[in-house]
Write a protein that holds these residues in place. Structure first.
Motif, mmCIF file in Angstrom:
data_model
loop_
_atom_site.group_PDB
_atom_site.id
_atom_site.type_symbol
_atom_site.label_atom_id
_atom_site.label_comp_id
_atom_site.label_asym_id
_atom_site.label_seq_id
_atom_site.Cartn_x
_atom_site.Cartn_y
_atom_site.Cartn_z
ATOM 1 N N ARG A 1 -6.409 -9.470 3.628
ATOM 2 C CA ARG A 1 -5.319 -9.080 4.049
ATOM 3 C C ARG A 1 -3.792 -8.609 3.852
ATOM 4 N NH1 ARG A 1 -7.831 -12.634 7.465
ATOM 5 N NH2 ARG A 1 -6.131 -13.719 7.173
ATOM 6 N N ARG A 2 -4.199 -9.608 2.547
ATOM 7 C CA ARG A 2 -2.418 -9.498 2.358
ATOM 8 C C ARG A 2 -2.329 -8.394 1.052
ATOM 9 N NH1 ARG A 2 -1.524 -14.699 1.636
ATOM 10 N NH2 ARG A 2 -2.247 -14.780 -0.135
ATOM 11 N N SER A 3 -3.151 -7.830 0.952
ATOM 12 C CA SER A 3 -3.487 -6.615 -0.312
ATOM 13 C C SER A 3 -3.236 -5.336 0.960
ATOM 14 C CB SER A 3 -4.281 -6.806 -1.242
ATOM 15 O OG SER A 3 -5.045 -7.609 -1.643
ATOM 16 N N VAL A 4 -3.671 -4.838 2.298
ATOM 17 C CA VAL A 4 -4.237 -4.176 2.874
ATOM 18 C C VAL A 4 -2.831 -3.779 3.143
ATOM 19 C CG1 VAL A 4 -5.662 -3.566 4.959
ATOM 20 C CG2 VAL A 4 -6.389 -4.830 3.582
ATOM 21 N N ALA A 5 -2.624 -4.964 3.753
ATOM 22 C CA ALA A 5 -0.668 -4.568 4.278
ATOM 23 C C ALA A 5 -0.033 -3.790 3.444
ATOM 24 C CB ALA A 5 -0.340 -5.708 4.558
ATOM 25 N N GLU A 6 -0.627 -4.565 1.868
ATOM 26 C CA GLU A 6 0.738 -3.440 0.834
ATOM 27 C C GLU A 6 0.073 -2.335 0.468
ATOM 28 O OE1 GLU A 6 0.192 -6.017 -2.620
ATOM 29 O OE2 GLU A 6 0.844 -7.930 -1.522
ATOM 30 N N TYR A 7 -1.243 -2.022 0.555
ATOM 31 C CA TYR A 7 -2.124 -0.706 0.471
ATOM 32 C C TYR A 7 -0.470 -0.092 1.648
ATOM 33 C CZ TYR A 7 -4.151 3.385 -0.130
ATOM 34 O OH TYR A 7 -5.321 4.307 -0.267
ATOM 35 N N PHE A 8 -0.797 0.079 2.894
ATOM 36 C CA PHE A 8 -0.354 0.923 3.538
ATOM 37 C C PHE A 8 1.038 0.862 4.024
ATOM 38 C CE2 PHE A 8 -5.442 -0.122 4.755
ATOM 39 C CZ PHE A 8 -4.811 1.834 5.358
ATOM 40 N N SER A 9 1.232 -0.357 3.159
ATOM 41 C CA SER A 9 2.775 -0.755 2.922
ATOM 42 C C SER A 9 3.520 0.342 2.211
ATOM 43 C CB SER A 9 3.820 -1.814 2.797
ATOM 44 O OG SER A 9 3.104 -2.270 1.857
ATOM 45 N N THR A 10 3.172 0.429 0.654
ATOM 46 C CA THR A 10 3.645 1.685 -0.220
ATOM 47 C C THR A 10 2.268 2.639 -1.035
ATOM 48 O OG1 THR A 10 3.124 -0.691 -1.270
ATOM 49 C CG2 THR A 10 5.590 -0.214 -0.724
ATOM 50 N N PRO A 11 1.868 3.367 -0.326
ATOM 51 C CA PRO A 11 0.610 4.275 -0.296
ATOM 52 C C PRO A 11 1.214 4.951 -1.611
ATOM 53 C CG PRO A 11 0.942 4.995 1.370
ATOM 54 C CD PRO A 11 2.221 3.420 1.744
ATOM 55 N N LEU A 12 3.041 5.822 -1.171
ATOM 56 C CA LEU A 12 2.812 6.711 -2.504
ATOM 57 C C LEU A 12 3.628 6.480 -4.020
ATOM 58 C CD1 LEU A 12 4.753 8.726 0.701
ATOM 59 C CD2 LEU A 12 2.277 9.515 -0.456
ATOM 60 N N ILE A 13 3.686 5.067 -4.093
ATOM 61 C CA ILE A 13 3.989 5.087 -5.436
ATOM 62 C C ILE A 13 3.092 5.281 -6.232
ATOM 63 C CG2 ILE A 13 4.188 3.010 -6.755
ATOM 64 C CD1 ILE A 13 6.206 1.302 -4.366
ATOM 65 N N THR A 14 1.721 4.885 -5.562
ATOM 66 C CA THR A 14 0.661 5.620 -6.568
ATOM 67 C C THR A 14 0.542 6.512 -6.913
ATOM 68 O OG1 THR A 14 -0.240 2.698 -6.361
ATOM 69 C CG2 THR A 14 -1.600 4.602 -7.800
ATOM 70 N N ALA A 15 0.350 7.434 -6.143
ATOM 71 C CA ALA A 15 0.314 8.895 -5.860
ATOM 72 C C ALA A 15 1.797 9.139 -6.964
ATOM 73 C CB ALA A 15 0.198 9.411 -5.035
ATOM 74 N N VAL A 16 2.598 8.529 -6.621
ATOM 75 C CA VAL A 16 3.911 9.389 -7.554
ATOM 76 C C VAL A 16 3.467 9.435 -9.212
ATOM 77 C CG1 VAL A 16 6.427 9.279 -8.352
ATOM 78 C CG2 VAL A 16 5.401 9.742 -5.718
ATOM 79 N N THR A 17 3.411 7.532 -9.805
ATOM 80 C CA THR A 17 2.815 7.245 -11.071
ATOM 81 C C THR A 17 2.077 7.868 -11.231
ATOM 82 O OG1 THR A 17 1.789 5.446 -10.012
ATOM 83 C CG2 THR A 17 3.815 5.076 -11.135
#
Length: 305
Positions: A55-71
């Motif tokens: 659940r923490r991983s799911v929350a982290e994914y939706f909290s910062t989804p754009l960092i992966t897209a930018v990198t």
């Protein structure tokens, strides 16, 4: 009484009602609704049987989804959901890259990355009633060096005590609130202090706006570190005195008393670390000096034959 041959036939006209075919649009809408409802219950069931780490991983994914897209990397995360959260950006050597040139404009992806960071800071400020009053004293913009956050001064609500580097309580709270959000980014940070043009009594010979701007920048650095910012992320702390004024402002405008937090682009950070030299092998031009003036007059030695 009329005769039988004079009777007229009775004509009954009945209007034929044609029922139009409504199609199956309502069936599609109902199917979409049932599918969405089933997906909702499925997600709720998965979350109810998942572990706390998932659940923490799911929350982290939706909290910062754009960092992966930018990198541009989706394989560096060690979380339950690869690519989610800030983990990919914390890998060594990775930076959130924004390609900006003087002639080009930020791309849609770059604007989304900037808007996402700004929205996070604004949400954090909105949760605090005291910080909510400082929103009008903050400016966000995208420069050639990176993402810039400006904390402006006003006569009614100064960020520092007059003529000193003592941080006001609400400024301290603001910096400590921003610090964790900046700490999630892998980019280096630059802090600069600025003042208005009102001089000290002693002019520039003693303690002046140069020292004041540098001291205020360092005071802001200390508050950010206390708030959780990684000291290793700081690359530059500087003071500009009153030499860099805001556009369309008077030199004595209180808004020029400000602190700028700049999230540096990787190329800019590398240039600061290694400025290099231009034309290291090119000799410097020499002044036109007579050849006899290059060496002192010396007596000619006898040449042995």
């Amino acid at each position: 009484m009329s005769k039988g041959g004079d009777k007229r036939p009775i004509v009954i006209r009945r209007k034929k009602v044609v029922h139009a075919h409504h199609g199956g649009a309502w069936k599609i809408a109902l199917a979409d609704f049932m599918t969405a409802l089933m997906a909702l219950f499925l997600v709720m069931w998965i979350l109810s049987v998942s572990s706390d780490e998932t659940r923490r991983s799911v929350a982290e994914y939706f909290s910062t989804p754009l960092i992966t897209a930018v990198t541009g990397d989706r394989g560096g995360s060690t979380r339950a959901i690869p690519g989610g959260g800030p983990d990919p950006a914390h890998r060594d050597g990775e930076r959130a890259r924004i390609d900006i040139s003087p002639q080009s404009r930020p791309s849609l992806q770059e604007r989304r990355f900037f808007s996402d960071l700004q929205a996070r800071i604004e949400r954090a400020i909105e949760l605090d009633p005291e910080l909510r009053q400082l929103r009008n004293q903050m400016r966000f913009d995208l420069t050639r060096e990176g993402l810039r956050i400006q904390l402006l001064d006003t006569e009614q609500r100064p960020m520092f005590q007059l003529g000193s580097d003592q941080v006001a309580p609400y400024m301290r709270n603001l910096l400590r609130t921003i610090a964790p959000l900046l700490n999630e980014l892998p980019n280096d940070l630059s802090i600069s202090g600025h003042t208005d043009s009102v001089p000290y009594a002693g002019g520039y010979r003693g303690y002046s706006n140069w020292e004041l701007s540098s001291d205020r920048a360092n005071a802001s650095r200390r508050e950010l570190v206390v708030g959780g910012l990684d000291p290793g992320q700081l690359l530059r702390v500087s003071g500009f005195a009153d030499r860099v004024l805001l556009p369309d402002t008077a030199p004595t405008d209180p808004m020029n008393r400000r602190i700028e937090l700049l999230v540096l682009l990787p190329e800019i950070a590398e240039t600061i670390r290694d400025p290099g030299v231009l034309g290291a092998d090119v000799p410097l031009p020499e002044a036109a000096v007579p050849e006899e003036a290059l060496l002192p007059d010396m007596p000619q030695a006898d040449v042995a034959e």
